[in-house]
Design an enzyme around this catalytic site. Structure first.
Site, PDB file in Angstrom:
ATOM      1  N   GLN A  81       0.920  -1.128  -0.035  1.00  0.00           N
ATOM      2  CA  GLN A  81      -0.218   0.056   0.120  1.00  0.00           C
ATOM      3  C   GLN A  81       0.923   1.166  -0.016  1.00  0.00           C
ATOM      4  O   GLN A  81       0.623   2.221  -0.786  1.00  0.00           O
ATOM      5  CB  GLN A  81      -0.997  -0.151   1.321  1.00  0.00           C
ATOM      6  CG  GLN A  81      -2.131  -1.147   1.054  1.00  0.00           C
ATOM      7  CD  GLN A  81      -3.142  -1.088   2.207  1.00  0.00           C
ATOM      8  OE1 GLN A  81      -2.925  -0.236   3.326  1.00  0.00           O
ATOM      9  NE2 GLN A  81      -4.145  -1.768   2.002  1.00  0.00           N
ATOM     10  N   HIS A  85       2.557   5.101  -3.617  1.00  0.00           N
ATOM     11  CA  HIS A  85       2.777   6.442  -3.466  1.00  0.00           C
ATOM     12  C   HIS A  85       4.157   6.486  -4.324  1.00  0.00           C
ATOM     13  O   HIS A  85       5.173   6.136  -3.723  1.00  0.00           O
ATOM     14  CB  HIS A  85       2.918   6.946  -2.228  1.00  0.00           C
ATOM     15  CG  HIS A  85       1.597   7.001  -1.313  1.00  0.00           C
ATOM     16  ND1 HIS A  85       0.636   8.045  -1.451  1.00  0.00           N
ATOM     17  CD2 HIS A  85       0.928   5.827  -0.686  1.00  0.00           C
ATOM     18  CE1 HIS A  85      -0.466   7.634  -0.819  1.00  0.00           C
ATOM     19  NE2 HIS A  85      -0.441   6.357  -0.311  1.00  0.00           N
ATOM     20  N   GLU A  93      13.850  -1.709  -1.728  1.00  0.00           N
ATOM     21  CA  GLU A  93      13.691  -2.882  -0.804  1.00  0.00           C
ATOM     22  C   GLU A  93      14.492  -4.012  -0.809  1.00  0.00           C
ATOM     23  O   GLU A  93      14.946  -4.390  -1.762  1.00  0.00           O
ATOM     24  CB  GLU A  93      12.217  -3.203  -1.296  1.00  0.00           C
ATOM     25  CG  GLU A  93      11.094  -3.764  -0.370  1.00  0.00           C
ATOM     26  CD  GLU A  93       9.809  -4.158  -1.050  1.00  0.00           C
ATOM     27  OE1 GLU A  93       9.413  -3.185  -1.804  1.00  0.00           O
ATOM     28  OE2 GLU A  93       9.170  -5.172  -0.538  1.00  0.00           O
ATOM     29  N   ARG A  97      14.977 -12.447  -3.752  1.00  0.00           N
ATOM     30  CA  ARG A  97      15.628 -13.310  -4.567  1.00  0.00           C
ATOM     31  C   ARG A  97      17.278 -13.457  -3.972  1.00  0.00           C
ATOM     32  O   ARG A  97      17.855 -14.488  -4.532  1.00  0.00           O
ATOM     33  CB  ARG A  97      15.709 -12.718  -6.007  1.00  0.00           C
ATOM     34  CG  ARG A  97      14.302 -12.337  -6.509  1.00  0.00           C
ATOM     35  CD  ARG A  97      14.374 -11.688  -7.971  1.00  0.00           C
ATOM     36  NE  ARG A  97      14.943 -12.372  -8.619  1.00  0.00           N
ATOM     37  CZ  ARG A  97      15.743 -11.671 -10.068  1.00  0.00           C
ATOM     38  NH1 ARG A  97      15.581 -10.335 -10.224  1.00  0.00           N
ATOM     39  NH2 ARG A  97      16.108 -12.384 -10.806  1.00  0.00           N
ATOM     40  N   ARG A 190      -2.846   7.973   3.994  1.00  0.00           N
ATOM     41  CA  ARG A 190      -2.722   7.048   4.720  1.00  0.00           C
ATOM     42  C   ARG A 190      -2.971   7.190   6.295  1.00  0.00           C
ATOM     43  O   ARG A 190      -3.175   6.075   6.854  1.00  0.00           O
ATOM     44  CB  ARG A 190      -1.597   6.242   4.335  1.00  0.00           C
ATOM     45  CG  ARG A 190      -1.218   5.820   2.996  1.00  0.00           C
ATOM     46  CD  ARG A 190      -2.233   4.693   2.401  1.00  0.00           C
ATOM     47  NE  ARG A 190      -1.995   4.582   1.205  1.00  0.00           N
ATOM     48  CZ  ARG A 190      -2.988   3.363   0.173  1.00  0.00           C
ATOM     49  NH1 ARG A 190      -3.801   2.858   0.810  1.00  0.00           N
ATOM     50  NH2 ARG A 190      -2.414   3.382  -0.908  1.00  0.00           N
TER      51      ARG A 190
HETATM   52  C1  LIG Z   1      -7.924   4.410   1.400  1.00  0.00           C
HETATM   53  C2  LIG Z   1      -7.525   3.802   0.009  1.00  0.00           C
HETATM   54  C3  LIG Z   1      -7.979   2.799  -0.660  1.00  0.00           C
HETATM   55  C4  LIG Z   1      -7.262   2.486  -1.860  1.00  0.00           C
HETATM   56  N1  LIG Z   1      -7.731   1.303  -2.438  1.00  0.00           N
HETATM   57  C5  LIG Z   1      -7.002   1.219  -3.777  1.00  0.00           C
HETATM   58  C6  LIG Z   1      -7.600  -0.027  -4.421  1.00  0.00           C
HETATM   59  O1  LIG Z   1      -8.421  -0.464  -4.084  1.00  0.00           O
HETATM   60  N2  LIG Z   1      -6.925  -0.477  -5.503  1.00  0.00           N
HETATM   61  C7  LIG Z   1      -5.859   0.290  -6.128  1.00  0.00           C
HETATM   62  O2  LIG Z   1      -5.347  -0.015  -7.131  1.00  0.00           O
HETATM   63  N3  LIG Z   1      -5.245   1.431  -5.462  1.00  0.00           N
HETATM   64  C8  LIG Z   1      -5.814   1.894  -4.203  1.00  0.00           C
HETATM   65  N4  LIG Z   1      -5.664   2.861  -3.536  1.00  0.00           N
HETATM   66  C9  LIG Z   1      -4.104   3.596  -3.957  1.00  0.00           C
HETATM   67  C10 LIG Z   1      -4.649   4.945  -4.530  1.00  0.00           C
HETATM   68  O3  LIG Z   1      -5.281   4.798  -5.815  1.00  0.00           O
HETATM   69  C11 LIG Z   1      -3.389   5.590  -4.870  1.00  0.00           C
HETATM   70  O4  LIG Z   1      -2.719   4.803  -6.055  1.00  0.00           O
HETATM   71  C12 LIG Z   1      -2.403   5.894  -3.707  1.00  0.00           C
HETATM   72  O5  LIG Z   1      -3.187   6.361  -2.717  1.00  0.00           O
HETATM   73  C13 LIG Z   1      -1.373   6.523  -4.251  1.00  0.00           C
HETATM   74  O6  LIG Z   1      -2.095   7.963  -4.244  1.00  0.00           O
HETATM   75  P1  LIG Z   1      -1.343   8.870  -5.666  1.00  0.00           P
HETATM   76  O7  LIG Z   1      -1.807   8.240  -6.868  1.00  0.00           O
HETATM   77  O8  LIG Z   1      -2.165  10.200  -5.444  1.00  0.00           O
HETATM   78  O9  LIG Z   1       0.210   8.948  -5.269  1.00  0.00           O
HETATM   79  P2  LIG Z   1       1.149   9.206  -6.376  1.00  0.00           P
HETATM   80  O10 LIG Z   1       1.341   8.088  -7.192  1.00  0.00           O
HETATM   81  O11 LIG Z   1       2.507   9.311  -5.805  1.00  0.00           O
HETATM   82  O12 LIG Z   1       0.981  10.649  -7.171  1.00  0.00           O
HETATM   83  C14 LIG Z   1       0.955  11.902  -6.729  1.00  0.00           C
HETATM   84  C15 LIG Z   1       0.242  12.693  -7.028  1.00  0.00           C
HETATM   85  O13 LIG Z   1       0.580  13.087  -8.304  1.00  0.00           O
HETATM   86  C16 LIG Z   1      -0.220  13.226  -9.346  1.00  0.00           C
HETATM   87  N5  LIG Z   1      -0.223  12.073 -10.327  1.00  0.00           N
HETATM   88  C17 LIG Z   1       0.401  10.959 -10.244  1.00  0.00           C
HETATM   89  N6  LIG Z   1       0.456  10.155 -11.453  1.00  0.00           N
HETATM   90  C18 LIG Z   1      -0.071  11.095 -12.418  1.00  0.00           C
HETATM   91  C19 LIG Z   1      -0.402  10.918 -13.580  1.00  0.00           C
HETATM   92  N7  LIG Z   1      -0.288   9.881 -14.506  1.00  0.00           N
HETATM   93  N8  LIG Z   1      -1.168  12.066 -14.501  1.00  0.00           N
HETATM   94  C20 LIG Z   1      -1.165  13.028 -13.859  1.00  0.00           C
HETATM   95  N9  LIG Z   1      -1.056  13.356 -12.461  1.00  0.00           N
HETATM   96  C21 LIG Z   1      -0.586  12.322 -11.644  1.00  0.00           C
HETATM   97  C22 LIG Z   1      -1.893  13.114  -8.725  1.00  0.00           C
HETATM   98  O14 LIG Z   1      -2.046  14.281  -8.669  1.00  0.00           O
HETATM   99  C23 LIG Z   1      -1.491  12.238  -7.577  1.00  0.00           C
HETATM  100  O15 LIG Z   1      -2.438  12.593  -6.538  1.00  0.00           O
HETATM  101  C24 LIG Z   1      -6.162   3.220  -2.051  1.00  0.00           C
HETATM  102  C25 LIG Z   1      -5.635   4.222  -1.498  1.00  0.00           C
HETATM  103  C26 LIG Z   1      -6.418   4.774  -0.473  1.00  0.00           C
HETATM  104  C27 LIG Z   1      -5.604   5.917   0.375  1.00  0.00           C
END
Ligand SMILES: Cc1cc2nc3c(=O)[nH]c(=O)nc-3n(C[C@H](O)[C@H](O)[C@H](O)COP(=O)(O)OP(=O)(O)OC[C@H]3O[C@@H](n4cnc5c(N)ncnc54)[C@H](O)[C@@H]3O)c2cc1C
Length: 232
Positions: A81, A85, A93, A97, A190
């Site tokens: 999880q 991010h 990590e 392997r 988170r």
């Molecule tokens: C409570 C909870 C439940 C969740 N459940 C699931 C689940 O069931 N399945 C699942 O797959 N994930 C799940 N997630 C993960 C979630 O979808 C995000 O991948 C995760 O929280 C990381 O956030 P982020 O994408 O904003 O972070 P990062 O990838 O670090 O991105 C940070 C920010 O950069 C921008 N950004 C990133 N990529 C792009 C892009 N390609 N284009 C434009 N802007 C971009 C966005 O503004 C984003 O918020 C869950 C998250 C939470 C907190």
């Protein structure tokens, strides 16, 4: 340097190093308009007001020059999880392997019930009736998996295939270096009540034990609403 934080039954967060402070954010911003930068002086009211304006107006790039680096030990399902991010995070990590995995698994204190109305949620205070029965089954499955893992290695199966039988409660260690903005983003999502409890515990520690003391003024501004609630 701030002390390590113990998380869950065998995990921890260790601050490796950090770069920058609240003052650095406003100094970076002032470079953009050729304003006067002062590194040594403490944050003054003008700095605080600029910091607030930057954040509230979404001028977030000055919050990306500061980095905070941790070594974290956590169960694989928590790591999975945290690993979602990605932006502004460097990640390394332990390899399963490269080296045989150690028999070290997360064992929950309590087994929570599944929520009836939210497919992702659990009740923090509503527990399954027979805790011992759940615990016995849980631990037995970890033992069985690790026994099969060892058997496979003994048979000569490579580590990269044998690891597939290990459960996600296995502990692993990683190093993550965050930009300040990316750490704020992670803890916002988170440490929220919608996140899984075990992952939330890591996020709480990152938020209150490291982010708050290292960047106190930024913390105050970003989590202003939360402070209002606490102060009422
Ligand atoms: C409570 C909870 C439940 C969740 N459940 C699931 C689940 O069931 N399945 C699942 O797959 N994930 C799940 N997630 C993960 C979630 O979808 C995000 O991948 C995760 O929280 C990381 O956030 P982020 O994408 O904003 O972070 P990062 O990838 O670090 O991105 C940070 C920010 O950069 C921008 N950004 C990133 N990529 C792009 C892009 N390609 N284009 C434009 N802007 C971009 C966005 O503004 C984003 O918020 C869950 C998250 C939470 C907190």
């Amino acid at each position: 340097m701030l002390p390590d934080t113990r998380v869950l039954d065998k995990g921890y967060i260790q601050l490796r190093n950090f770069r920058g402070n609240d003052k650095d954010i406003v100094n970076v911003a002032r470079v953009t308009y050729r304003g006067k930068t002062t590194n040594q002086e403490p944050l003054n009211d003008k700095d605080k007001s600029l910091l607030k304006r930057l954040w509230n107006n979404g001028h977030t790039s000055p919050f990306r020059h500061q980095t905070i680096s941790f070594t974290i030990k956590a169960p694989l399902f928590v790591i999975e999880q945290l690993k979602t991010h990605k932006v502004g995070v460097a990640w390394n990590e332990a390899s399963q392997r490269y080296k045989r995995s150690i028999e070290e698994f997360y064992i929950p204190e309590h087994f929570r019930k599944q929520s009836d109305h939210d497919k992702q949620a659990t009740y923090d205070h509503e527990l399954v009736k027979d805790q011992n029965q759940a615990l016995d089954a849980y631990i037995q499955s970890q033992k069985d998996s690790y026994r099969v893992y060892k058997d496979l290695l003994y048979q000569g199966v490579c580590r990269e295939q044998a690891r597939a039988v290990l459960p996600t409660s296995l502990y692993s260690t990683f190093v993550a270096t965050f930009s300040l903005q990316s750490l704020i983003h992670l803890v916002t999502l988170r440490a929220d009540k919608h996140a899984q409890k075990e992952t939330r515990e890591y996020a709480y520690a990152l938020k209150y034990n490291y982010l708050a003391p290292l960047f106190p003024e930024t913390f105050k501004i970003v989590f202003e609403d939360e402070m209002d609630i606490k102060e009422q």
